[in-house]
Design a protein around this motif. Structure first.
Motif, mmCIF file in Angstrom:
data_model
loop_
_atom_site.group_PDB
_atom_site.id
_atom_site.type_symbol
_atom_site.label_atom_id
_atom_site.label_comp_id
_atom_site.label_asym_id
_atom_site.label_seq_id
_atom_site.Cartn_x
_atom_site.Cartn_y
_atom_site.Cartn_z
ATOM 1 N N ARG A 80 0.700 4.290 -2.680
ATOM 2 C CA ARG A 80 0.437 5.653 -2.231
ATOM 3 C C ARG A 80 1.574 6.592 -2.647
ATOM 4 O O ARG A 80 1.360 7.686 -3.142
ATOM 5 C CB ARG A 80 0.269 5.622 -0.706
ATOM 6 C CG ARG A 80 -0.018 6.971 -0.069
ATOM 7 C CD ARG A 80 -1.333 7.562 -0.556
ATOM 8 N NE ARG A 80 -2.482 6.796 -0.122
ATOM 9 C CZ ARG A 80 -3.265 7.143 0.915
ATOM 10 N NH1 ARG A 80 -2.984 8.229 1.592
ATOM 11 N NH2 ARG A 80 -4.309 6.418 1.234
ATOM 12 N N ARG A 100 0.159 4.269 7.061
ATOM 13 C CA ARG A 100 -0.523 3.014 6.686
ATOM 14 C C ARG A 100 -0.608 2.079 7.893
ATOM 15 O O ARG A 100 -1.642 1.504 8.184
ATOM 16 C CB ARG A 100 0.230 2.280 5.564
ATOM 17 C CG ARG A 100 0.450 3.001 4.246
ATOM 18 C CD ARG A 100 -0.817 3.225 3.476
ATOM 19 N NE ARG A 100 -1.409 4.487 3.866
ATOM 20 C CZ ARG A 100 -2.694 4.742 3.955
ATOM 21 N NH1 ARG A 100 -3.568 3.781 3.709
ATOM 22 N NH2 ARG A 100 -3.143 5.906 4.308
ATOM 23 N N ILE A 130 4.908 7.841 5.015
ATOM 24 C CA ILE A 130 3.724 7.238 4.384
ATOM 25 C C ILE A 130 3.471 5.852 4.964
ATOM 26 O O ILE A 130 2.346 5.507 5.362
ATOM 27 C CB ILE A 130 3.921 7.145 2.850
ATOM 28 C CG1 ILE A 130 4.061 8.556 2.274
ATOM 29 C CG2 ILE A 130 2.773 6.398 2.198
ATOM 30 C CD1 ILE A 130 4.311 8.576 0.783
ATOM 31 N N GLU A 183 0.841 -1.205 0.000
ATOM 32 C CA GLU A 183 0.000 0.000 0.000
ATOM 33 C C GLU A 183 0.875 1.254 0.000
ATOM 34 O O GLU A 183 0.578 2.231 -0.683
ATOM 35 C CB GLU A 183 -0.861 0.036 1.265
ATOM 36 C CG GLU A 183 -2.296 -0.399 1.075
ATOM 37 C CD GLU A 183 -3.034 -0.340 2.407
ATOM 38 O OE1 GLU A 183 -2.922 0.685 3.101
ATOM 39 O OE2 GLU A 183 -3.680 -1.346 2.758
ATOM 40 N N THR A 184 1.952 1.190 0.777
ATOM 41 C CA THR A 184 2.855 2.334 0.876
ATOM 42 C C THR A 184 3.388 2.718 -0.498
ATOM 43 O O THR A 184 3.400 3.885 -0.872
ATOM 44 C CB THR A 184 4.037 1.996 1.801
ATOM 45 O OG1 THR A 184 3.527 1.612 3.064
ATOM 46 C CG2 THR A 184 4.976 3.177 1.949
#
Lengths: 217, 540
Positions: free
Chosen positions: A87, A112, A108, A83-84
């Motif tokens: 993003r 998360r 970031i 996800e990081t």
């Protein structure tokens, strides 16, 4: 003399750059001006997928480590890491080139992880100050940790960190691994800087206590 | 302010304390050794946590802050010190009393042997490894300069205030950085300025040989094996060469360090020379003064002002318009035809060492200052009260310097020798540190980039020699009065005062004083090295 002076100016506060060494995430972490990283970021901004790959290659290990420390090793941490990167890729235009890239990326990742921790406990007040924090600690406590890091001691310290409650472990990892400032940690955890300081102090005390209990020296 | 709690110190160590709280804590830390130690421990812990979390290696163990004398092992230490002191004292006293005849060359204070060795060594190194040597030296020069600068900036920045320190460094850098375009660089093996050639700028020459037949409008700085000047230099001449031959003319002054210097032309300024063999021929002229340190000097030419000579063997057949002052001269002869306008002062051991031909003209008076037998003189020297006043002033200066150092860098004095083995290791390290830097400085000076670095390094070297004595004094004081005595500047001063007094008195004792001083410097340099090794930049 003139030539000499100008040659030395960039090295005033740091060591001379080591010629020929491979840049690794850990080494270039605090150098926002590192030529290679800057070039990769520029290319990434233009949408070059390869440049993203190279950046993630340099810093992926750090992101994965942060997620594992915050969430424990498992699928949750892996999800947070990927996800990081998603993003980061979307937000690369917002990256402020005066800050180290690693710190930005890890911030970031931290957000998360904290979201996931909150979901996990279903409690928003995970990091809010409690009565526990108001209680005074005995003085003096165990002295600060230091010394050689052989395999055994490293395992012991890592185990102790994993035993810390999440409210202590998260700021500890964010401060000393992700190198975030009190302000940044405060934003992530929705706390004031003073409260972050208190959490960190208590985290260090608790860690020392865990280690002295574990191995009476 | 009472001692701040650990939570506040943690915030401080994490750089999260700002404004008034930070400056208040800063000023407390300046005064409180205990809190400083705690801050260092917390900082170590932060690094430790970073290493554990980042799974980085930490190979260098963090050393204890202050080595203290181990009482158990210390039995070996006094023995070791006593043995070495006796050896030094005996050998030194023997050396200081007369050397056996015929072995004069071996005496370290004689000029001749030392000259030849130094020149041979430097040129041998340059010849046998030319490229490598220059590369190493210039890399070393850049690295040491940047290390020095960052150390200086760090020190000033931390102790004083950021902007001013930055400005000072900027001024130093800009002021020190002379525009490079005004200098013409010559790095070839052989440099030649032809007789019809005019060089408008200053020249910096390194190489094997150089010959200037034409005109140079600026200064000439030369490090060459052989320099020949038949033309004209309008500025000053600075030479480090094995051989200097000047038949042309120099508008400014001549500064020369060389094995052989022959001046056959005209120098309009002064001549400052350190040379093994110095000749001013009949046609040679010096417009102003002569300052000469020579092994052999033949002065047949003309000095328009005063001449000051130190050396072994001086022959004068030329003219000196004002006074002639000869210090520490073994043999001086004024031949027929020699002319001195003013007074002649000569310091010699025996009357026979000064010979004056009846044909020599002297306008003023001749005064011989007979140096007494060194042994007797050493005794009478010690009876003069002025000597003790001078010592007291030197002692006060050392003491004040030590206090200043402590106020600036208190942890500098956190050194000690724990065992006999430590002591010997320190001696050995001290010896290396005593001998290697001067050689390195000369080598650095030989390359163009190194000249300013060599000057800086010389200052650092001299400061280290000075600090070495102070560290030994502190260590002795601590061994006598105990470690706990020095919690504050006042306590430090007390311990340091006693230690320094002992070092001072011991190093001024007759006959054995100099060897003891050497011993102190060696040990102290070892301590300086030990301390430097614990600096964060080396301790990793």
């Amino acid at each position: 003399m003139h030539l000499l002076a100008s040659a030395c100016r960039p090295t005033l506060v740091g060591a001379l750059p080591v010629i020929g060494s491979q840049p690794r995430g850990a080494e270039i972490s605090n150098d926002p001006d590192h030529v290679l990283v800057r070039a990769q970021i520029e290319r990434a901004r233009r949408g070059e997928t390869e440049a993203f790959g190279a950046l993630f290659g340099s810093f992926g290990a750090d992101v994965a480590r942060l997620c594992a420390r915050m969430l424990g090793s498992g699928a949750d941490a892996e999800d947070a890491a990927s996800e990081t990167f998603l993003r980061a890729r979307r937000a690369i235009d917002d990256y402020d080139a005066t800050r180290p890239f690693r710190t930005w990326l890890l911030a970031i990742a931290a957000h998360r992880c904290i979201d996931r921790l909150r979901q996990r406990t279903r409690e928003q007040k995970l990091f809010a100050p409690t009565e526990l924090d108001a209680e005074t600690l005995p003085h003096p406590g165990p002295s600060p940790l230091r010394g050689e890091l052989d395999g055994e001691r490293r395992r012991a310290v890592t185990r102790a960190i994993d035993q810390l409650p999440e409210r202590y472990r998260a700021p500890l990892v964010l401060r000393y691994f992700a190198e975030q400032s009190y302000l940044e940690i405060g934003v992530a955890l929705e706390l004031s800087e003073a409260q972050v300081g208190m959490l960190l102090y208590r985290a260090r005390r608790k860690l020392r206590e865990l280690l002295t209990e574990g191995s009476p020296e | 302010m009472s001692h701040p709690d650990e939570a506040l110190l943690t915030t401080y160590v994490d750089d999260a304390l700002t404004g008034a709280a930070r400056s208040e804590l800063d000023s407390h830390l300046m005064r409180c050794r205990e809190c400083r130690t705690h801050v260092v421990a917390l900082r170590d812990e932060s690094a430790f946590l970073g290493d554990v979390l980042g799974e980085r290696e930490r190979p260098m163990p963090v050393r204890e802050a202050v080595p203290q004398i181990e009482t158990g092992v210390a039995i070996g230490l006094p023995l070791a010190i006593a043995a070495v002191t006796i050896v030094f004292a005996v050998v030194g006293a023997l050396l200081e009393s007369r050397m056996p005849g015929g072995l004069d060359v071996l005496h370290p204070l004689r000029l001749k042997g030392a000259y030849e060795m130094a020149f041979d060594f430097i040129f041998f190194l340059r010849d046998s490894a030319p490229g490598a040597l220059e590369l190493i030296v210039s890399l070393g020069a850049v690295a040491s300069l940047s290390a020095l600068l960052s150390f200086g900036v760090g020190l000033v920045y931390r102790r004083l205030f950021g902007t001013t320190a930055g400005l000072v460094m900027a001024v130093v850098l800009i002021g020190g950085g002379e525009p490079a375009r005004a200098v013409q660089l010559e790095l070839d093996k052989e440099t030649r300025v032809a007789s019809d050639e005019v060089v408008e700028e200053s020249m910096v020459i390194t190489g094997d040989r150089a010959r200037i037949d034409g005109t140079v409008k600026g200064d000439v700085v030369a490090t060459v094996e052989r320099l020949q000047i038949t033309g004209r230099i309008e500025g000053n001449l600075y030479v480090f060469a094995r051989d200097l031959d000047l038949t042309g003319s120099v508008g400014g002054s001549v500064h020369v360090i060389s094995q052989r210097a022959r001046i056959d032309g005209e120098i309009e300024g002064s001549c400052l020379a350190v040379a093994a063999m110095y000749t001013l021929t009949k046609d040679g002229q010096v417009g102003k003064d002569g300052w000469l340190l020579l092994a052999h000097g033949t002065l047949d030419g003309h000095f328009r002002r005063d001449v000051l000579i130190g050396g072994e063997d001086v022959e004068l057949a030329g003219t000196i318009e004002r006074n002639l002052d000869m210090r520490f001269v073994d043999q001086a002869r004024l031949h027929a035809g020699a002319r001195v306008g003013g007074d002649v002062d000569a310091w010699v051991t025996n009357k026979d060492d000064f010979e004056q031909d009846p044909g020599a003209q002297i306008g003023g008076t001749v005064q011989l200052h007979l140096e007494e037998d060194p042994g007797r003189q050493a005794f009478w020297d010690r009876v003069r009260p002025s000597l003790y006043v001078a010592h007291a002033i030197a002692y006060a200066a050392s003491f004040a310097f030590g206090l200043l150092l402590f106020a600036l860098i208190p942890s500098l004095f956190d050194v000690g020798i724990r065992s006999g083995r430590d002591f010997f290791r320190n001696l050995l390290m001290g010896f290396v540190l005593l001998v290697v830097p001067p050689c390195a400085i000369v080598l650095v000076g030989l390359t163009l980039v190194g000249l300013p670095v060599a000057v800086l390094a010389s200052f650092v070297y001299i400061t280290c020699l000075y600090a070495a004595e102070l560290l030994v004094a502190m260590w002795i004081g601590r061994a006598l009065l105990g470690h706990e005595a020095e919690a504050s500047l006042w306590g430090f001063g007390r311990v340091f005062f006693v230690g320094l007094a002992i070092v001072f008195i011991a190093s001024h004792l007759p006959y054995v004083g100099k060897p003891i001083l050497l011993l102190c410097v060696l040990t102290g340099l070892g301590l300086v090295f030990e301390r430097a090794r614990r600096l964060p930049m080396f301790a990793g």
